[in-house]
Scaffold this active site. Structure first.
Site, PDB file in Angstrom:
ATOM      1  N   CYS A   1     -50.353  15.517  -1.966  1.00 12.56           N
ATOM      2  CA  CYS A   1     -51.594  15.355  -1.218  1.00 12.56           C
ATOM      3  C   CYS A   1     -52.309  14.052  -1.598  1.00 12.56           C
ATOM      4  O   CYS A   1     -51.825  12.982  -1.275  1.00 12.56           O
ATOM      5  CB  CYS A   1     -52.480  16.596  -1.391  1.00 12.56           C
ATOM      6  SG  CYS A   1     -53.764  16.705  -0.122  1.00 12.56           S
TER       7      CYS A   1
ATOM      8  N   HIS B   1     -49.036  21.094  -0.117  1.00 16.17           N
ATOM      9  CA  HIS B   1     -49.206  21.569  -1.498  1.00 16.17           C
ATOM     10  C   HIS B   1     -48.078  22.519  -1.900  1.00 16.17           C
ATOM     11  O   HIS B   1     -48.256  23.739  -1.875  1.00 16.17           O
ATOM     12  CB  HIS B   1     -50.562  22.267  -1.663  1.00 16.17           C
ATOM     13  CG  HIS B   1     -51.717  21.317  -1.731  1.00 16.17           C
ATOM     14  ND1 HIS B   1     -52.143  20.743  -2.910  1.00 16.17           N
ATOM     15  CD2 HIS B   1     -52.506  20.808  -0.763  1.00 16.17           C
ATOM     16  CE1 HIS B   1     -53.176  19.944  -2.672  1.00 16.17           C
ATOM     17  NE2 HIS B   1     -53.410  19.956  -1.373  1.00 16.17           N
TER      18      HIS B   1
ATOM     19  N   GLU C   1     -47.103  23.321  -4.725  1.00 16.12           N
ATOM     20  CA  GLU C   1     -47.437  24.128  -5.914  1.00 16.12           C
ATOM     21  C   GLU C   1     -48.011  25.486  -5.540  1.00 16.12           C
ATOM     22  O   GLU C   1     -48.031  26.393  -6.362  1.00 16.12           O
ATOM     23  CB  GLU C   1     -48.389  23.353  -6.842  1.00 16.12           C
ATOM     24  CG  GLU C   1     -49.858  23.342  -6.444  1.00 16.12           C
ATOM     25  CD  GLU C   1     -50.186  22.333  -5.337  1.00 16.12           C
ATOM     26  OE1 GLU C   1     -49.240  21.763  -4.757  1.00 16.12           O
ATOM     27  OE2 GLU C   1     -51.384  22.136  -5.052  1.00 16.12           O
TER      28      GLU C   1
END
Ligand SMILES: [Mn+2]
Length: 237
Positions: A110, A213, A215
């Site tokens: 990002c 994202h 994660e």
């Protein structure tokens, strides 16, 4: 030896209170899930310490956060620019240059992709809604793992060789985006509105940025896990 992955935290400044660091735990968990050792790096106060820290790291993970100051890509602020973190920008740019110089892997997520673009001569949309005609909703309010839109991977990219060529559903929590690619980088994925959703260096072992994202998705999507695995594996090469 477990690959050491440096992570630069964001800066929190409250008026009248000294600077503190902040980092979402999901990044540290994602790196550990694929056999890496995440290490949070303090802000260096001189170039020697930047190099010393880079020397200790096998890879660098650049995380999400505030907007990049437009002066880093030669623009004045436009209406729509959000809050910036002056010192974090400086730190990350120095670390990016040092890692690139030493040919060590970098994964930018990002804002991480955006700061990498700015550091290497690219530019950003300061606010997609205002500056990019027909931009889709890239910051829909939803859970962090909500898969909001598709990205289409370039078939010849390193990224698609790592995680597959099929369109990928991703979360989307950004209002800025890469406008002009940095030198020696190519786009590795786009969304339906034509926005660059991932980029990669053409002459570096692993310098990849993604606009989503992973994660928040690695636990439910094996291809997102593959991205982290490929990153940590690249540090062993
Ligand atoms: Mn998006």
């Amino acid at each position: 030896m477990i690959p050491r992955i440096g992570i630069i935290p964001s800066e929190v400044r409250t008026l009248g209170i000294e600077r503190t660091y902040r980092l979402n735990d999901a990044y540290a968990q994602a790196i550990q899930a694929v056999g890496g050792l995440p290490l949070i790096l303090p802000y260096a106060n001189n170039e020697e310490n930047v190099l010393a820290m880079v020397d200790l790291m096998d890879g660098l993970l650049l995380t999400g956060g505030a907007d990049v100051a437009p002066r880093h890509y030669g623009e004045d602020p436009k209406v729509g620019l959000g809050s910036i973190e002056e010192e974090r920008d400086e730190q990350e740019i120095r670390f990016i240059h040092a890692m690139m110089k030493m040919s060590k892997p970098i994964l930018g997520i990002c804002r991480g992709m955006q700061i990498m673009a700015a550091a290497r001569g690219g530019s950003l949309y300061q606010d997609l809604e205002r500056e990019m005609p027909f931009a889709m909703g890239h910051s829909t309010e939803a859970n962090k793992e909500h898969r909001s839109h598709r990205v289409y991977l370039e078939p010849d990219s390193r990224l698609s060789r790592m995680i597959g060529k099929e369109p990928l559903w991703v979360n989307s929590r950004h209002h800025q985006g890469v406008k002009r690619l940095p030198q020696r980088f190519v786009a590795s994925a786009y969304s339906n509105d034509g926005l660059i959703e991932a980029m990669e260096a053409i002459d570096h072992p692993f310098a990849i940025g993604v606009q989503w994202h992973p994660e928040n998705l690695f636990a439910i999507d094996e291809r997102q896990m593959m991205l982290f695995r490929s990153f940590v594996n690249a540090t062993k090469a």
